[in-house]
Design a protein around this motif. Structure first.
Motif, short mmCIF file in Angstrom:
data_model
loop_
_atom_site.label_atom_id
_atom_site.label_comp_id
_atom_site.label_asym_id
_atom_site.label_seq_id
_atom_site.Cartn_x
_atom_site.Cartn_y
_atom_site.Cartn_z
N ARG A 204 0.49 -1.14 -0.25
CA ARG A 204 -0.36 0.21 0.42
C ARG A 204 0.92 1.23 -0.02
N SER A 205 2.07 1.22 0.53
CA SER A 205 3.33 2.42 0.92
C SER A 205 3.05 2.55 -0.56
N HIS A 237 15.49 5.13 -10.18
CA HIS A 237 16.64 5.42 -9.35
C HIS A 237 16.75 4.74 -7.75
N VAL A 238 16.55 3.81 -7.54
CA VAL A 238 15.43 3.13 -6.64
C VAL A 238 17.24 3.06 -5.33
N ASP A 239 18.02 2.21 -5.78
CA ASP A 239 19.17 1.45 -5.66
C ASP A 239 20.10 2.58 -5.01
N PHE A 240 20.17 4.17 -5.78
CA PHE A 240 19.83 5.55 -6.09
C PHE A 240 20.00 5.77 -4.10
N TRP A 241 18.18 6.07 -3.69
CA TRP A 241 17.70 5.88 -2.86
C TRP A 241 18.01 5.27 -1.31
N LEU A 242 18.38 4.07 -1.76
CA LEU A 242 18.14 3.42 -0.55
C LEU A 242 20.26 3.33 -0.50
N GLU A 243 20.84 3.51 -1.18
CA GLU A 243 22.82 3.82 -0.69
C GLU A 243 22.25 5.06 0.52
N GLN A 244 21.73 6.07 0.13
CA GLN A 244 21.34 7.13 0.71
C GLN A 244 21.50 7.17 2.30
N ASP A 245 22.04 7.97 3.21
CA ASP A 245 21.74 7.89 4.83
C ASP A 245 20.35 8.31 5.03
N ASP A 246 20.27 8.11 5.89
CA ASP A 246 18.88 8.27 6.42
C ASP A 246 18.38 10.57 6.83
N GLN A 247 19.71 10.92 7.04
CA GLN A 247 19.36 12.56 6.72
C GLN A 247 18.90 12.64 5.19
N GLN A 251 15.46 14.66 4.20
CA GLN A 251 15.39 16.25 2.83
C GLN A 251 14.75 15.84 2.34
N ASN A 252 14.83 14.68 1.20
CA ASN A 252 14.50 15.00 0.22
C ASN A 252 12.78 13.73 -0.17
N LEU A 253 12.65 13.32 1.01
CA LEU A 253 11.28 12.64 0.52
C LEU A 253 10.56 12.82 1.63
N SER A 254 10.43 13.62 2.75
CA SER A 254 9.53 14.64 3.68
C SER A 254 8.96 15.68 3.15
N THR A 255 7.61 15.93 3.36
CA THR A 255 7.03 17.10 3.63
C THR A 255 7.86 17.92 4.82
N SER A 256 8.28 17.39 5.95
CA SER A 256 8.64 17.80 7.05
C SER A 256 9.10 16.83 7.89
N PRO A 257 10.47 17.26 7.53
CA PRO A 257 11.52 16.66 8.04
C PRO A 257 12.11 16.35 9.20
N SER A 266 12.67 4.30 8.37
CA SER A 266 13.10 3.16 8.10
C SER A 266 11.59 2.34 7.59
N HIS A 267 10.49 3.09 7.43
CA HIS A 267 9.12 2.87 6.78
C HIS A 267 9.70 2.88 4.97
N ILE A 268 10.61 4.50 5.14
CA ILE A 268 10.32 4.71 3.46
C ILE A 268 11.03 3.97 2.84
N ARG A 269 12.15 3.43 3.36
CA ARG A 269 13.61 1.83 3.45
C ARG A 269 13.02 1.02 2.95
N SER A 270 11.80 0.36 3.98
CA SER A 270 11.43 -0.68 2.81
C SER A 270 10.63 -0.55 1.96
N THR A 271 9.86 0.34 1.99
CA THR A 271 8.34 0.68 0.92
C THR A 271 9.30 0.42 -0.95
N LEU A 272 11.22 1.44 -0.35
CA LEU A 272 11.94 1.32 -1.33
C LEU A 272 11.87 0.13 -2.07
N THR A 273 13.14 -1.07 -0.69
CA THR A 273 12.88 -1.69 -1.25
C THR A 273 11.70 -2.45 -1.79
#
Length: 310
Positions: A204-205, A237-247, A251-257, A266-273
């Protein structure tokens, strides 16, 4: 017909602070809601609604007694209820297509309320805060305008949004309430968090992250949860995003970091995976083009139903 407070038409372009000055009882109700402790809602009898999803049911539902959603920062949680039929809709709105979404919400509740001899449509808005980009303020205004454009009278009963749902800590703003639950039997609304956000949380995510429109996930007449079929192209660029650090993800995938709950990354990483593992859901997830269907079992938990048993 307009959006009403105490039988008076409101000005949907008015900022929340001005609304509250005009209708102080709304502030009192928001204050009361904010002061309530956040309840942990277990999965028994729960229908969890993710971002850009909605669900509607009635007090006659033998499977679902609680509708709930959380993890709302700039998003707003919208409850529309018909007091006659008890039909209740919960939606997690993010401002992607507010006017069309409000029309869907209205028609879904009215479809269960046409035979009601009495009652009115009551609206409850919760969520958002004083974010730097003023996304919450924009969504509040969009929702007020969209409900004001509806052909039916809608009565605004709860207004705990944007600056009425804001707290400040070390010069950083946060929402006070991130999630709510609504009891469809009693109409009670309360702050809530949900240990289980399933079934099919990652699926769903992924649907949301790939640009989904607002989706109705529940058939109240059959008491069945319908997930999909969902289709998307390989996530860029899913591999690129999975390689990025938490910050970087924040900064890039939240409207309010600065205001996200601790599990956001961890939720975003799980969805990207999940998106990496399923670049073509038509092959791996929905080869027969049919939804995944769930019903509540005797323990009140979701259980997948085989298509030949539907």
């Amino acid at each position: 017909m307009p959006l009403l407070v105490n039988g008076e038409r409101i000005d949907p372009g008015r900022p929340p602070a001005a609304m509250i000055r005009a209708y102080p009882h709304l502030e009192e109700k928001a204050k009361l809601l904010r002061s309530r402790p956040t309840q942990i809602v277990e999965p028994k009898g729960l229908l969890y609604v993710q971002q850009r999803e909605f669900a509607v049911t009635t007090p006659k539902d033998g499977s679902v007694s609680i509708l709930g959603s959380d993890d709302a920062t700039t998003c707003h949680l919208v409850v529309l209820r018909h007091t006659g039929s008890g039909a209740t809709c919960l939606t997690h709105c993010d401002g992607s297509d507010t006017e069309a979404e409000v029309s869907l919400i209205m028609s879904s509740v009215k479809s269960f309320s046409n035979s009601a001899d009495y009652g009115r449509l009551e609206l409850h808005l919760v969520g958002g805060f004083n974010d730097d980009r003023q996304l919450s303020q924009k969504l509040t205004n969009q929702l007020l305008r969209a409900f004001d454009l509806q052909p039916d009278d809608v009565h605004l009963v709860t207004f705990c949004v944007t600056e009425l749902n804001d707290r400040e800590e070390k010069d950083i703003h946060f929402p006070i309430i991130y999630g709510i639950a609504v009891n469809v039997k009693t109409a009670e609304i309360f702050p809530a968090t949900f240990p289980e956000k399933g079934p099919d949380e990652d699926l769903r995510s992924a649907h949301i992250l790939t640009g989904a429109k607002l989706t109705n996930i529940y058939d109240a007449k059959k008491e069945q949860l319908h997930i999909g079929p969902y289709f998307w192209r390989p996530f860029p660029h899913v591999d690129f995003w999975l390689e990025q650090d938490d910050q970087q993800i924040l900064q890039n995938l939240s409207t309010s970091p600065l205001a996200e709950p601790p599990h956001f990354v961890s939720h975003i990483r799980s969805t990207l995976t999940f998106l990496k593992e399923h670049p073509f859901p038509s092959r791996s997830l929905f080869p027969d083009r049919k939804p995944r269907i769930y019903r509540k079992n005797q323990d009140g938990l979701w259980e997948q139903v085989c298509s030949d048993k539907i």
